[in-house]
Each structure stands twice: as C-alpha cells, then as structure tokens.
Enzyme design. Sequence first.
Site, mmCIF file in Angstrom:
data_model
loop_
_atom_site.group_PDB
_atom_site.id
_atom_site.type_symbol
_atom_site.label_atom_id
_atom_site.label_comp_id
_atom_site.label_asym_id
_atom_site.label_seq_id
_atom_site.Cartn_x
_atom_site.Cartn_y
_atom_site.Cartn_z
ATOM 1 N N ARG A 70 -3.871 -4.847 14.436
ATOM 2 C CA ARG A 70 -2.720 -4.807 15.336
ATOM 3 C C ARG A 70 -2.459 -6.195 15.907
ATOM 4 N NH1 ARG A 70 -1.848 -0.974 12.993
ATOM 5 N NH2 ARG A 70 -1.598 1.191 13.666
ATOM 6 N N LEU A 121 -5.116 7.050 -1.815
ATOM 7 C CA LEU A 121 -5.134 8.515 -1.885
ATOM 8 C C LEU A 121 -6.394 9.114 -1.253
ATOM 9 C CD1 LEU A 121 -3.690 9.141 -5.465
ATOM 10 C CD2 LEU A 121 -2.492 8.930 -3.288
ATOM 11 N N LYS A 122 -7.396 8.298 -0.999
ATOM 12 C CA LYS A 122 -8.640 8.768 -0.368
ATOM 13 C C LYS A 122 -9.163 10.037 -1.050
ATOM 14 C CE LYS A 122 -7.719 6.786 4.216
ATOM 15 N NZ LYS A 122 -6.304 6.339 4.042
ATOM 16 N N LYS A 168 0.835 -1.206 0.000
ATOM 17 C CA LYS A 168 0.000 0.000 0.000
ATOM 18 C C LYS A 168 0.867 1.252 0.000
ATOM 19 C CE LYS A 168 -2.365 1.688 3.642
ATOM 20 N NZ LYS A 168 -2.300 3.181 3.624
ATOM 21 N N THR A 225 -13.512 16.678 -10.497
ATOM 22 C CA THR A 225 -12.130 16.701 -10.030
ATOM 23 C C THR A 225 -11.652 15.296 -9.680
ATOM 24 O OG1 THR A 225 -12.372 18.948 -9.206
ATOM 25 C CG2 THR A 225 -10.572 17.643 -8.278
ATOM 26 N N GLY A 262 0.731 -2.118 8.823
ATOM 27 C CA GLY A 262 1.904 -1.303 8.580
ATOM 28 C C GLY A 262 2.996 -1.549 9.596
ATOM 29 N N ASP A 314 -13.550 15.049 -3.473
ATOM 30 C CA ASP A 314 -13.718 16.367 -4.084
ATOM 31 C C ASP A 314 -14.985 16.302 -4.932
ATOM 32 O OD1 ASP A 314 -13.137 18.994 -5.203
ATOM 33 O OD2 ASP A 314 -11.039 18.610 -4.687
ATOM 34 N N ILE A 315 -15.244 17.335 -5.714
ATOM 35 C CA ILE A 315 -16.409 17.292 -6.590
ATOM 36 C C ILE A 315 -16.176 16.204 -7.649
ATOM 37 C CG2 ILE A 315 -16.978 19.709 -6.161
ATOM 38 C CD1 ILE A 315 -15.831 20.335 -8.951
ATOM 39 N N PRO A 316 -17.254 15.660 -8.210
ATOM 40 C CA PRO A 316 -17.104 14.515 -9.126
ATOM 41 C C PRO A 316 -16.132 14.753 -10.282
ATOM 42 C CG PRO A 316 -19.391 14.728 -8.472
ATOM 43 C CD PRO A 316 -18.680 15.923 -7.906
#
Length: 232
Positions: free
Chosen positions: A178, A63-64, A34, A71, A207, A67-69
């Site tokens: 964890r 990247l999560k 990732k 973009t 991680g 924004d507006i569609p």
Amino acid sequence: MTTPAPIAVALDAPDLETAARWAALVTPHVSTVKVGLELYLRYGPDVIASVRGASGVNVFLDLKLHDIPNTVAAAARAVARLKPTILTVHAAGGPAMIRAAVEAAPQARIAAVTLLTSLSEADLAGIGIQGPPDQAVRRMAALAVGAGAQALVCSPREVAAVRAEVGPGVMLITPGVRLPGGDTQDQARVATPEDAISQGADLLVIGRPITGAPDPGAAAAAIAAALRRVSA
C-alpha cells in the site's frame, strides 16, 4: 528504454474491457499483470489474451489452486496452455499437491501462497495456527520449496524471514503493498512498495493504488520511479 518495475498490477476489473485498458496503460511501466479468480471465472481463458495484448507482458494467473494432487495437476495442465508466467497454488495443500502442479505446468513458475495477507494473528489462532505469522510462513515456505515451488507469496512483513529460510534462488512475491497514508482495505499485514523491496521482495502485487487512480498509467509510472530510486 527504462526497464519495467517489478510490479504485478492486480487487474480486479468489473469487465474484460476495463481489464484490457488497465493492462495497456500500465505495461510500459511494470513487468507483470495479475489475473485473479473473479476475472478468470467470469471470462475464462480469453482474459489472458486480452490483458497480454501485443506487449507480451508477463501474466500472473492467481488461481490459488488447492485440492487433491490429481485435481490440481489436471487444473494446472489445463491452464498451462495459456502460458502464464506465474501460477499460484496454496502451500497448505501439502508437498504432493505442490509437486503435482510443478510437474503439470513445467513452463510456468509455480508460486505457493503461504498465508493470506488478510489474516491477522487472531485469525490464524482461530483456525488452529498458533504463534506469530512469520513462524507459520517460514514453515510453509520451506515445505513448498522442498516440493519444487519456484516462488512464494508472503506478506511484506515476512519477506526477510522467508528469504533467510529459503535463500536467494526463490522468487518472493508480496501482496499487501500500500502507498504511504493509503487505505489498507481488507489487508491486515501491509507495507509500502519501497519497504517491501528493501526487505527483499522480488515482485510486488499492487492493485487499487494503481487501478483506482484517475490515471493508472501515471500511478504505475510514479511507483516504478520510486522503486528505481530505492534500487539505485
């Protein structure tokens, strides 16, 4: 040859060389690596080729997008050429935004992030989301899948509830994993790898329990072996 375990190792490394080294050490044992926001912003598209290496391991580009569609569509189209296996967007962006990402990156599996695992119930109340986290997660999961998301990111605590909501055909990805007795760091809703898999998770994001170990490859191999025992 042993099948790689359903683990996405979070390569939250201080530099590109370390990320590539960690990836090389863990890829014999795990299915996915990732790349998060910090590493991608620091090194750009080059990081994908570096961590993928010659192994062709699956790359989860976290990247999560939110924004507006239009973009989000443009951003998803821009990274689609890097051929990530999974690309994340925020479910809170709404159905039109999720659909835009799905259409812009058809070769990637669009994963909608429901609620960040760092958020407690008190945190959710503070931003206007009332009730237990699993109820909000279920609502967001149903909305995202209805908009075309092929995967969902949720904490291990909500996996069973989300699976009941969306059925068997959607990949469930769980951060907040964890090891027993380990530090939870900045995660509020956590579980062990074995518990997450037994609850119905398809891919575990792990991680620091791996990358922070003296030998990341050995740590990945040990967790993979434990998961195979659970699945046997």
